[in-house]
Design a protein around this motif. Structure first.
Motif, PDB file in Angstrom:
ATOM      1  N   ALA A 270      14.505  22.530  68.865  1.00  0.00           N
ATOM      2  CA  ALA A 270      15.582  21.627  69.614  1.00  0.00           C
ATOM      3  C   ALA A 270      16.699  22.926  70.192  1.00  0.00           C
ATOM      4  CB  ALA A 270      16.270  20.750  68.966  1.00  0.00           C
ATOM      5  N   GLU A 271      16.958  23.938  69.335  1.00  0.00           N
ATOM      6  CA  GLU A 271      18.066  24.852  69.736  1.00  0.00           C
ATOM      7  C   GLU A 271      17.699  26.094  70.522  1.00  0.00           C
ATOM      8  OE1 GLU A 271      21.145  24.194  69.608  1.00  0.00           O
ATOM      9  OE2 GLU A 271      20.569  22.031  68.637  1.00  0.00           O
ATOM     10  N   VAL A 272      18.177  26.741  71.275  1.00  0.00           N
ATOM     11  CA  VAL A 272      18.022  27.929  71.924  1.00  0.00           C
ATOM     12  C   VAL A 272      17.880  28.951  70.746  1.00  0.00           C
ATOM     13  CG1 VAL A 272      18.284  29.737  73.483  1.00  0.00           C
ATOM     14  CG2 VAL A 272      18.688  27.395  74.108  1.00  0.00           C
ATOM     15  N   GLU A 273      16.602  29.673  70.429  1.00  0.00           N
ATOM     16  CA  GLU A 273      16.626  30.880  69.884  1.00  0.00           C
ATOM     17  C   GLU A 273      16.993  31.784  70.269  1.00  0.00           C
ATOM     18  OE1 GLU A 273      12.659  31.342  68.103  1.00  0.00           O
ATOM     19  OE2 GLU A 273      12.548  29.057  67.430  1.00  0.00           O
ATOM     20  N   GLY A 274      16.528  32.433  71.419  1.00  0.00           N
ATOM     21  CA  GLY A 274      17.031  33.691  72.196  1.00  0.00           C
ATOM     22  C   GLY A 274      16.832  34.915  71.263  1.00  0.00           C
ATOM     23  N   ARG A 275      15.618  34.681  70.678  1.00  0.00           N
ATOM     24  CA  ARG A 275      14.946  35.695  69.615  1.00  0.00           C
ATOM     25  C   ARG A 275      14.335  36.574  70.541  1.00  0.00           C
ATOM     26  NH1 ARG A 275      11.797  33.563  65.004  1.00  0.00           N
ATOM     27  NH2 ARG A 275      14.062  32.860  64.489  1.00  0.00           N
ATOM     28  N   PHE A 276      14.626  38.083  70.289  1.00  0.00           N
ATOM     29  CA  PHE A 276      13.975  39.105  71.163  1.00  0.00           C
ATOM     30  C   PHE A 276      12.329  39.107  70.394  1.00  0.00           C
ATOM     31  CE2 PHE A 276      17.702  40.620  73.006  1.00  0.00           C
ATOM     32  CZ  PHE A 276      17.167  41.090  74.314  1.00  0.00           C
ATOM     33  N   MET A 277      11.503  39.310  71.561  1.00  0.00           N
ATOM     34  CA  MET A 277      10.035  39.742  71.295  1.00  0.00           C
ATOM     35  C   MET A 277       9.743  40.674  71.957  1.00  0.00           C
ATOM     36  SD  MET A 277       7.985  36.578  73.234  1.00  0.00           S
ATOM     37  CE  MET A 277       7.824  36.548  75.017  1.00  0.00           C
ATOM     38  N   VAL A 278       8.688  41.506  71.479  1.00  0.00           N
ATOM     39  CA  VAL A 278       7.883  42.444  72.015  1.00  0.00           C
ATOM     40  C   VAL A 278       6.324  41.957  72.309  1.00  0.00           C
ATOM     41  CG1 VAL A 278       9.221  44.497  71.490  1.00  0.00           C
ATOM     42  CG2 VAL A 278       7.424  43.702  70.116  1.00  0.00           C
TER      43      VAL A 278
ATOM     44  N   GLU B 107     -12.855  51.694  79.582  1.00  0.00           N
ATOM     45  CA  GLU B 107     -14.124  51.057  79.592  1.00  0.00           C
ATOM     46  C   GLU B 107     -13.829  49.583  80.191  1.00  0.00           C
ATOM     47  OE1 GLU B 107     -15.295  50.898  75.449  1.00  0.00           O
ATOM     48  OE2 GLU B 107     -15.737  52.962  75.705  1.00  0.00           O
ATOM     49  N   GLY B 108     -13.334  49.492  81.314  1.00  0.00           N
ATOM     50  CA  GLY B 108     -12.864  48.278  82.252  1.00  0.00           C
ATOM     51  C   GLY B 108     -11.665  47.356  81.475  1.00  0.00           C
ATOM     52  N   ARG B 109     -11.008  47.910  80.608  1.00  0.00           N
ATOM     53  CA  ARG B 109      -9.897  47.134  79.833  1.00  0.00           C
ATOM     54  C   ARG B 109      -8.513  47.542  80.129  1.00  0.00           C
ATOM     55  NH1 ARG B 109      -8.792  44.633  73.831  1.00  0.00           N
ATOM     56  NH2 ARG B 109      -6.711  45.397  73.537  1.00  0.00           N
ATOM     57  N   ILE B 110      -7.649  46.682  80.611  1.00  0.00           N
ATOM     58  CA  ILE B 110      -6.472  47.209  81.004  1.00  0.00           C
ATOM     59  C   ILE B 110      -5.251  46.733  79.971  1.00  0.00           C
ATOM     60  CG2 ILE B 110      -4.633  47.135  82.719  1.00  0.00           C
ATOM     61  CD1 ILE B 110      -6.902  46.403  84.860  1.00  0.00           C
ATOM     62  N   ASP B 111      -4.762  47.832  79.253  1.00  0.00           N
ATOM     63  CA  ASP B 111      -3.703  47.227  78.397  1.00  0.00           C
ATOM     64  C   ASP B 111      -2.362  47.550  78.960  1.00  0.00           C
ATOM     65  OD1 ASP B 111      -5.118  46.386  75.737  1.00  0.00           O
ATOM     66  OD2 ASP B 111      -6.175  48.263  76.319  1.00  0.00           O
ATOM     67  N   VAL B 112      -1.397  46.583  78.913  1.00  0.00           N
ATOM     68  CA  VAL B 112       0.039  46.517  79.559  1.00  0.00           C
ATOM     69  C   VAL B 112       0.934  46.289  78.508  1.00  0.00           C
ATOM     70  CG1 VAL B 112      -0.716  46.321  81.708  1.00  0.00           C
ATOM     71  CG2 VAL B 112      -0.121  44.482  80.595  1.00  0.00           C
ATOM     72  N   GLN B 113       2.018  46.871  78.355  1.00  0.00           N
ATOM     73  CA  GLN B 113       3.143  46.580  77.449  1.00  0.00           C
ATOM     74  C   GLN B 113       4.362  45.914  78.134  1.00  0.00           C
ATOM     75  OE1 GLN B 113       3.210  47.502  74.019  1.00  0.00           O
ATOM     76  NE2 GLN B 113       4.893  46.108  73.511  1.00  0.00           N
ATOM     77  N   PHE B 114       4.684  44.733  77.915  1.00  0.00           N
ATOM     78  CA  PHE B 114       5.818  44.046  78.399  1.00  0.00           C
ATOM     79  C   PHE B 114       7.202  44.902  78.124  1.00  0.00           C
ATOM     80  CE2 PHE B 114       2.691  40.703  78.841  1.00  0.00           C
ATOM     81  CZ  PHE B 114       2.772  40.266  80.117  1.00  0.00           C
ATOM     82  N   GLU B 115       8.345  44.532  78.872  1.00  0.00           N
ATOM     83  CA  GLU B 115       9.581  45.014  78.433  1.00  0.00           C
ATOM     84  C   GLU B 115      10.111  43.824  77.424  1.00  0.00           C
ATOM     85  OE1 GLU B 115      11.599  47.268  79.226  1.00  0.00           O
ATOM     86  OE2 GLU B 115      10.299  48.303  80.706  1.00  0.00           O
ATOM     87  N   PRO B 116      10.743  44.280  76.415  1.00  0.00           N
ATOM     88  CA  PRO B 116      11.316  43.161  75.504  1.00  0.00           C
ATOM     89  C   PRO B 116      11.987  42.360  75.985  1.00  0.00           C
ATOM     90  CG  PRO B 116      11.509  45.540  74.611  1.00  0.00           C
ATOM     91  CD  PRO B 116      11.030  45.657  75.969  1.00  0.00           C
ATOM     92  N   GLN B 117      12.131  41.139  75.785  1.00  0.00           N
ATOM     93  CA  GLN B 117      12.942  40.121  76.295  1.00  0.00           C
ATOM     94  C   GLN B 117      13.375  38.815  75.266  1.00  0.00           C
ATOM     95  OE1 GLN B 117       9.429  38.881  79.131  1.00  0.00           O
ATOM     96  NE2 GLN B 117      10.824  36.681  78.815  1.00  0.00           N
ATOM     97  N   GLY B 118      14.161  38.244  75.488  1.00  0.00           N
ATOM     98  CA  GLY B 118      14.486  37.015  74.570  1.00  0.00           C
ATOM     99  C   GLY B 118      13.677  35.689  74.830  1.00  0.00           C
ATOM    100  N   PHE B 119      13.281  35.122  73.825  1.00  0.00           N
ATOM    101  CA  PHE B 119      12.480  33.851  74.133  1.00  0.00           C
ATOM    102  C   PHE B 119      13.064  32.784  73.495  1.00  0.00           C
ATOM    103  CE2 PHE B 119       8.916  31.168  72.275  1.00  0.00           C
ATOM    104  CZ  PHE B 119       8.099  31.025  73.554  1.00  0.00           C
ATOM    105  N   VAL B 120      12.905  31.578  74.302  1.00  0.00           N
ATOM    106  CA  VAL B 120      13.699  30.211  74.023  1.00  0.00           C
ATOM    107  C   VAL B 120      13.529  29.923  72.702  1.00  0.00           C
ATOM    108  CG1 VAL B 120      12.196  28.947  75.290  1.00  0.00           C
ATOM    109  CG2 VAL B 120      14.456  28.274  75.026  1.00  0.00           C
ATOM    110  N   GLY B 121      12.060  29.626  72.293  1.00  0.00           N
ATOM    111  CA  GLY B 121      11.434  29.234  71.162  1.00  0.00           C
ATOM    112  C   GLY B 121      11.121  27.817  71.290  1.00  0.00           C
ATOM    113  N   PHE B 122      10.550  27.123  70.350  1.00  0.00           N
ATOM    114  CA  PHE B 122      10.078  25.799  70.636  1.00  0.00           C
ATOM    115  C   PHE B 122      10.747  24.695  70.219  1.00  0.00           C
ATOM    116  CE2 PHE B 122       6.531  28.913  70.675  1.00  0.00           C
ATOM    117  CZ  PHE B 122       5.885  28.494  71.879  1.00  0.00           C
TER     118      PHE B 122
END
Length: 200
Positions: free
Chosen positions: A152-160, A135-150
């Motif tokens: 002072a330290e790098v979280e490196g936490r995986f997110m989907v 119905e005109g909507r495109i749904d895509v799934q990203f590859e899981p990846q590490g996220f730096v976070g917000f």
């Protein structure tokens, strides 16, 4: 290496030259798949300049961080829609570049998407759908990846995460990305929203 390059060149030449049957009026599979279809026509209608409002929710229930004064330029590169987003001239937003590409893979029957953004060290983010648009909507799934976070330290936490691309009419588009962090909670939330209004 030379033999491999020669084989690839010969294969591509044969794929676009014509049908193996020898009939000049019978196109090859590569020729048929290369012709624009409904998906490419839909993408082509989105070319031009768009004003963008970007909202980011750093955590579930948090107040969004809203950025206005952004502009996106959309152009077609063959069957692929390219979008380059930047602060509009005279905008007070910090300088950045966000680039994404959207294409319908007619052989696989699904959408392919990739984005790159200089605002965060997120590298290249590839995504794909399970099938065609609904119905005109495109749904895509990203590859899981590490996220730096917000913090002072790098979280490196995986997110989907996923992204829904839709439009209410020809002059308004929407991209919404939901995320789920690998933090043991199993909670997902609206992470980023891009609201597009076509410039006339």
């Amino acid at each position: 290496m030379l033999k491999h390059a020669f084989f690839v060149a010969a294969f591509l030449a044969a794929a676009v030259a014509g049908s193996p049957s020898g009939r000049a009026d019978e196109p090859t599979a590569a020729q048929r798949m290369s012709k624009p279809g409904p998906a490419e026509e839909m993408l082509a209608r989105q070319t031009g300049q768009w004003d963008v409002v970007a909202s980011l929710w750093p955590a579930p229930g948090a107040e969004p961080i809203v950025a206005r004064g952004l502009v996106a330029e959309r152009t077609m590169i063959g069957p692929i829609l390219q979008e380059i987003m930047k602060p509009a001239p005279g905008s007070s937003q910090p300088d950045f570049t966000r680039i994404d590409y959207l294409n319908f893979d007619r052989v696989e029957g699904r959408w392919k998407y990739v984005s790159m953004d200089t605002r965060f060290p997120v590298s290249i983010m590839p995504a794909r759908s399970f099938g065609p648009a609904t119905e005109g909507r495109i749904d895509v799934q990203f590859e899981p990846q590490g996220f730096v976070g917000f913090g002072a330290e790098v979280e490196g936490r995986f997110m989907v995460s996923d992204m829904a691309i839709s439009g209410s009419d020809a002059d308004h588009m929407l991209k919404e990305q939901h995320v789920m962090m690998a933090d043991g909670t199993g909670k997902s939330w609206l992470f980023v929203r891009y609201e597009y209004t076509r410039r006339h």
